[in-house]
Design a protein around this motif. Structure first.
Motif, PDB file in Angstrom:
ATOM      1  N   SER A  58       0.825  -1.014  -0.087  1.00  0.00           N
ATOM      2  CA  SER A  58       0.114  -0.076   0.068  1.00  0.00           C
ATOM      3  C   SER A  58       0.824   1.349  -0.055  1.00  0.00           C
ATOM      4  O   SER A  58       0.457   2.383  -0.403  1.00  0.00           O
ATOM      5  CB  SER A  58      -0.961  -0.032   1.223  1.00  0.00           C
ATOM      6  OG  SER A  58      -0.182  -0.225   2.344  1.00  0.00           O
ATOM      7  N   ASP A  59       2.190   1.120   0.419  1.00  0.00           N
ATOM      8  CA  ASP A  59       2.965   2.404   0.603  1.00  0.00           C
ATOM      9  C   ASP A  59       3.902   2.546  -0.761  1.00  0.00           C
ATOM     10  O   ASP A  59       4.612   3.234  -0.701  1.00  0.00           O
ATOM     11  CB  ASP A  59       3.916   2.349   1.585  1.00  0.00           C
ATOM     12  CG  ASP A  59       4.773   1.282   1.723  1.00  0.00           C
ATOM     13  OD1 ASP A  59       5.734   1.152   2.862  1.00  0.00           O
ATOM     14  OD2 ASP A  59       4.836   0.418   0.955  1.00  0.00           O
ATOM     15  N   GLY A  60       3.560   1.548  -1.722  1.00  0.00           N
ATOM     16  CA  GLY A  60       4.329   1.446  -2.979  1.00  0.00           C
ATOM     17  C   GLY A  60       5.618   0.815  -3.080  1.00  0.00           C
ATOM     18  O   GLY A  60       5.995   0.560  -4.102  1.00  0.00           O
ATOM     19  N   ALA A  61       5.959   0.077  -2.142  1.00  0.00           N
ATOM     20  CA  ALA A  61       7.139  -0.743  -2.172  1.00  0.00           C
ATOM     21  C   ALA A  61       7.083  -1.892  -3.095  1.00  0.00           C
ATOM     22  O   ALA A  61       5.783  -2.581  -3.046  1.00  0.00           O
ATOM     23  CB  ALA A  61       7.546  -1.368  -0.810  1.00  0.00           C
ATOM     24  N   THR A  62       7.779  -2.391  -3.946  1.00  0.00           N
ATOM     25  CA  THR A  62       7.621  -3.381  -4.878  1.00  0.00           C
ATOM     26  C   THR A  62       8.609  -4.464  -4.803  1.00  0.00           C
ATOM     27  O   THR A  62       9.804  -4.287  -4.479  1.00  0.00           O
ATOM     28  CB  THR A  62       7.479  -2.809  -6.320  1.00  0.00           C
ATOM     29  OG1 THR A  62       8.935  -2.106  -6.856  1.00  0.00           O
ATOM     30  CG2 THR A  62       6.531  -1.886  -6.332  1.00  0.00           C
ATOM     31  N   ASN A  63       8.274  -5.508  -5.324  1.00  0.00           N
ATOM     32  CA  ASN A  63       9.312  -6.714  -5.434  1.00  0.00           C
ATOM     33  C   ASN A  63       8.949  -7.388  -6.794  1.00  0.00           C
ATOM     34  O   ASN A  63       7.513  -7.815  -7.069  1.00  0.00           O
ATOM     35  CB  ASN A  63       9.089  -7.764  -4.257  1.00  0.00           C
ATOM     36  CG  ASN A  63       9.952  -8.777  -4.400  1.00  0.00           C
ATOM     37  OD1 ASN A  63      11.454  -8.568  -4.920  1.00  0.00           O
ATOM     38  ND2 ASN A  63       9.795  -9.907  -3.868  1.00  0.00           N
ATOM     39  N   VAL A  64       9.593  -7.393  -7.873  1.00  0.00           N
ATOM     40  CA  VAL A  64       9.661  -8.253  -9.102  1.00  0.00           C
ATOM     41  C   VAL A  64      10.276  -9.335  -9.090  1.00  0.00           C
ATOM     42  O   VAL A  64      11.630  -9.240  -8.709  1.00  0.00           O
ATOM     43  CB  VAL A  64       9.766  -6.953 -10.015  1.00  0.00           C
ATOM     44  CG1 VAL A  64       9.631  -7.599 -11.521  1.00  0.00           C
ATOM     45  CG2 VAL A  64       8.773  -5.764  -9.800  1.00  0.00           C
ATOM     46  N   ALA A  65       9.890 -10.232  -9.954  1.00  0.00           N
ATOM     47  CA  ALA A  65      10.889 -11.646 -10.055  1.00  0.00           C
ATOM     48  C   ALA A  65      11.843 -11.038 -10.872  1.00  0.00           C
ATOM     49  O   ALA A  65      11.855 -10.389 -11.829  1.00  0.00           O
ATOM     50  CB  ALA A  65       9.703 -12.693 -10.729  1.00  0.00           C
ATOM     51  N   SER A  66      12.871 -11.981 -10.863  1.00  0.00           N
ATOM     52  CA  SER A  66      14.106 -11.708 -11.531  1.00  0.00           C
ATOM     53  C   SER A  66      13.753 -11.791 -13.132  1.00  0.00           C
ATOM     54  O   SER A  66      14.508 -11.313 -14.130  1.00  0.00           O
ATOM     55  CB  SER A  66      15.241 -12.586 -11.127  1.00  0.00           C
ATOM     56  OG  SER A  66      15.002 -13.894 -11.039  1.00  0.00           O
ATOM     57  N   SER A  67      13.127 -12.669 -13.310  1.00  0.00           N
ATOM     58  CA  SER A  67      12.833 -13.361 -14.719  1.00  0.00           C
ATOM     59  C   SER A  67      12.072 -12.260 -15.630  1.00  0.00           C
ATOM     60  O   SER A  67      12.026 -12.040 -16.692  1.00  0.00           O
ATOM     61  CB  SER A  67      11.924 -14.632 -14.795  1.00  0.00           C
ATOM     62  OG  SER A  67      10.610 -14.344 -14.301  1.00  0.00           O
ATOM     63  N   VAL A  68      11.632 -11.177 -15.051  1.00  0.00           N
ATOM     64  CA  VAL A  68      10.718  -9.938 -15.596  1.00  0.00           C
ATOM     65  C   VAL A  68      11.192  -8.733 -15.305  1.00  0.00           C
ATOM     66  O   VAL A  68      10.582  -7.914 -15.744  1.00  0.00           O
ATOM     67  CB  VAL A  68       9.258 -10.184 -15.426  1.00  0.00           C
ATOM     68  CG1 VAL A  68       8.579 -11.621 -15.490  1.00  0.00           C
ATOM     69  CG2 VAL A  68       8.976 -10.048 -13.912  1.00  0.00           C
TER      70      VAL A  68
END
Length: 114
Positions: A53-63
């Motif tokens: 909700s505060d905008g922190a993200t986590n994205v898979a290394s493959s993408v």
């Protein structure tokens, strides 16, 4: 309860782009984290990207570098911008929400042709 409805899937050529959308309804005030998972036939469901909700993200290394997750808290929407799509990205993409409970959408098919 929370309901999640995905949209934006379809058929694209390799190198193309799609934007997936997920609309949340119900007890949406309880949602803290939303994101996207995907599953291909014969593979486990895997994390694509999540956003708090505060905008922190986590994205898979493959993408990483190709996909971007964003969230509109006012509209109760989460998006996945997918660029430079590869055939390996072909999967059913599921919207995910976490709060008091874990919720899943029904999924939207993304097919990337060679």
């Amino acid at each position: 309860q929370v309901q999640l409805v995905e949209s934006g899937g379809g058929l694209v050529q390799a190198g193309g782009s799609l934007r997936l959308s997920c609309a949340a309804s119900g007890s949406i005030f309880s949602i803290n984290v939303m994101g996207w998972y995907r599953q291909s036939p014969g593979k486990q469901r895997e994390l694509v990207a999540v956003i708090s909700s505060d905008g922190a993200t986590n994205v898979a290394s493959s993408v990483k570098g190709r996909f971007t997750i964003s969230r509109d808290n006012f509209k109760n929407m989460v998006y996945l911008q997918m660029n430079s799509l590869k055939p390996e990205d072909t999967a059913v993409y599921y919207c995910h929400a976490f709060g008091l409970k874990v919720y899943w959408g029904q999924g939207t098919q993304v097919t990337v042709s060679s």
